[in-house]
Scaffold this active site. Structure first.
Site, PDB file in Angstrom:
ATOM      1  CD  GLN A  41      23.610  42.011  41.629  1.00  0.00           C
ATOM      2  OE1 GLN A  41      24.812  41.798  41.641  1.00  0.00           O
ATOM      3  NE2 GLN A  41      23.091  43.165  41.229  1.00  0.00           N
ATOM      4  CE1 TYR A  77      40.093  46.634  33.470  1.00  0.00           C
ATOM      5  CE2 TYR A  77      38.311  45.779  34.821  1.00  0.00           C
ATOM      6  CZ  TYR A  77      39.106  45.693  33.693  1.00  0.00           C
ATOM      7  OH  TYR A  77      38.917  44.685  32.791  1.00  0.00           O
ATOM      8  CD  GLU A 111      28.527  43.820  44.648  1.00  0.00           C
ATOM      9  OE1 GLU A 111      29.034  44.683  43.904  1.00  0.00           O
ATOM     10  OE2 GLU A 111      28.208  42.676  44.252  1.00  0.00           O
TER      11      GLU A 111
END
Length: 430
Positions: free
Chosen positions: A256, A126, A323
Site C-alpha cells: 500500500q 477515471y 479501505e
C-alpha cells in the site's frame, strides 16, 4: 513508524489518528476549484493546456481512437496478456453473479409492486496514471459497467510521456470494446466528464480512484454528476497476532505504501514480538523496492497500534474504517462477525491484498478516508438504477383506498386524497 498503545489513548487522540486530513487540504481545494472553473469555461483548450502544464505533453489530439488502441495493444508481452486475461475472467465471473432479478410482491390483494434494473446510460471512468499506470483499475471499472449495460462509457487516463497510452491500457480497452481513451488526467478529467467539452461527452456518473485532486474534484462536482464514492489515497490496516508471519505483514504494508506518499499502512497488533519483527522486515524489504522513496514517505505517515487482543483491535479498525483490512492471523473466523466498517477484507496469512487488487475477482475501487462507514466498493449495482413499479387492480384500489385517503387527510393533502376518491367513485358508478 510511530507506536501507540490503544489503552493509553484518549478518544480524542483515537479520533485524530483515524483522521486522514492533510495540512494542505485547503490548498488542494482552491486549486481544484480553479481547474474546474477553467475546464467549464474553456473546454478542450483548458484540457490541452493542462496536458502541457501537468504532463509535459503537447497533445495534437485529446484521445486515442479504436484503431490506434488495437495497434498499441499488439505491443503487450505475452505473459502480461495472459495475466490480464485471467484477471478479466475472474472479475467478470464475480461481478456477473451480482445480476439478479427481483420477484414481484403482492403487498395486499390486488396491489403488486416490484423493481426493475436500468443501466446508467452515460458513465465516466477515471483510470489513474500518475506515478503508476493502473490497467487493473480499468478492468475493475469497465467490466461491471459493461455487465450493467451502460451505453456510453467515457474513459479518461493521463497521457504517457509519448502522448499515448501504454499497451496494457490499450489491451484492456480492446477487451472491453472501448472506442476511445481520452488523454486527460487529474481534476481536469473529472471536470471534463461532469460538464462535457467539445470532445468529451457529459456523463451522469463518474467512477474511479485518484489522488487528492481527483477526490476533491469528485466531491465538488457531485451536484453536477453523481460519483461512485469519495476515494482518495490508498490505505491498509493489518490486524495481526502472534500467528502472523512478519515478512508477509511487512510486504502487505509496503504494497500500500508504494501507491503514494500520502498512503497509509496501519499495523494493529497484539504481540510486541510480532510488531518488532514486522518493523525489521519493513526496513529490509523497503531497501529493495524501486519505489522505495515513495513507500518510505508513506510509512513515515503510518503507525503501529498495540492492542490487548484481536477483538480490541477490531474495535479500533471499525473506527478507522479501512479501505483494505487484512486479518493476518490463523484465528480469523471468530473475528469476521465483528467487522462493521471495511472496504474489502482479506482473510488469513495466505491472502495478500494484492490478490484483490488484481485478479481474485472482487473490485478494488473502494471507499477510503473512513468512508467505508457508509459506502460500499464498486459493483454492478453502482452502475445501475433500480426503478420501482406498482399496479393496482380494481380490488387492489378498493383494498388500499381508505388507507391512502386517511393518511392523505391526516397530512392535510386534499388533492392526494381526491386522486383516490375520484377513482373509487368511478368504480362505484360502473
Amino acid at each position: 513508524m510511530k507506536i501507540y498503545n490503544l489503552k493509553d489513548l484518549t478518544q480524542q487522540k483515537i479520533k485524530e489518528l483515524c483522521s486522514r486530513s492533510i495540512a494542505d487540504d485547503n490548498l488542494v481545494k482552491s486549486r481544484t476549484e480553479e481547474i474546474i472553473s477553467n475546464v467549464k469555461s474553456n473546454g478542450d483548450t483548458a484540457l490541452l493546456s493542462y496536458a502541457q502544464q501537468f504532463d509535459g505533453i503537447a497533445l495534437s489530439s485529446l484521445y486515442i481512437g479504436k484503431d490506434e488502441l488495437i495497434e498499441i495493444a499488439k505491443q503487450i508481452p505475452a505473459e502480461a496478456k495472459a495475466a490480464i486475461d485471467t484477471a478479466y475472467q475472474n472479475i467478470h465471473k464475480f461481478h456477473s453473479s451480482q445480476v439478479n432479478n427481483e420477484p414481484n410482491v403482492e403487498t395486499m390483494t390486488g396491489v403488486v409492486c416490484w423493481r426493475e434494473v436500468r443501466a446508467i446510460e452515460r458513465v465516466g471512468l477515471y483510470v489513474p496514471g500518475g506515478t503508476a499506470v493502473l490497467p487493473s483499475t480499468f478492468l475493475m471499472l469497465g467490466i461491471p459497467a459493461k455487465i450493467a449495460g451502460c451505453q456510453n462509457i467515457v474513459v479518461c487516463s493521463p497521457p504517457q510521456k509519448d502522448g499515448k497510452v501504454n499497451c496494457y491500457i490499450a489491451y484492456v480497452a480492446s477487451l472491453l470494446e472501448i472506442e476511445k481513451v481520452y488523454l486527460v488526467g487529474g481534476a481536469q478529467a473529472i471536470a471534463a466528464m461532469a460538464y462535457g467539452t467539445e470532445s468529451i461527452s457529459q456523463v451522469y456518473k463518474i467512477f474511479g480512484p485518484g489522488n487528492r485532486y481527483v477526490t476533491e474534484a469528485k466531491k465538488q462536482l457531485q451536484h453536477i454528476a453523481a460519483i461512485d464514492m469519495p476515494a482518495g489515497p490508498s490505505e491498509v490496516l493489518v490486524l495481526a497476532d502472534e500467528t502472523a508471519i512478519p515478512s508477509y505483514v511487512a510486504a502487505d504494508l509496503l504494497a500500500q505504501a508504494e501507491h503514494g506518499i500520502d498512503s497509509q499502512s496501519i499495523l494493529v497488533v497484539t504481540s510486541n514480538k510480532t510488531a518488532a519483527a514486522v518493523v525489521n522486515e519493513v526496513e529490509a524489504q523497503l531497501a529493495d523496492l524501486p519505489r522505495k522513496d515513495i513507500a518510505a514517505a508513506a510509512i513515515a505517515n503510518s503507525y503501529i497500534m498495540m492492542v490487548d487482543d484481536l477483538a480490541q483491535g477490531m474495535e479500533f479498525s471499525n473506527e478507522y474504517a479501512p479501505e483494505h483490512l487484512i486479518l493476518a492471523t490463523e484465528n480469523y473466523e471468530p473475528i469476521i462477525p465483528l467487522i462493521r466498517n471495511a472496504g474489502s477484507v482479506f482473510l488469513g496469512n495466505l491472502t495478500p491484498e494484492s490478490a484483490g487488487d488484481y485478479a481474485s475477482g472482487t473490485n478494488h475501487t473502494l471507499p477510503t478516508s473512513g468512508f467505508a462507514k457508509a459506502y460500499s466498493g464498486v459493483s454492478v449495482d453502482t452502475f445501475v438504477k433500480k426503478i420501482t413499479f406498482q399496479h393496482l387492480s380494481e380490488k387492489g384500489l378498493k383494498n388500499i383506498g381508505n388507507t391512502v385517503e386517511t393518511l392523505a387527510s391526516a397530512e392535510g393533502l386534499q388533492a392526494h386524497k381526491n386522486a383516490v376518491t375520484i377513482r373509487l367513485q368511478g368504480l362505484a358508478e360502473n
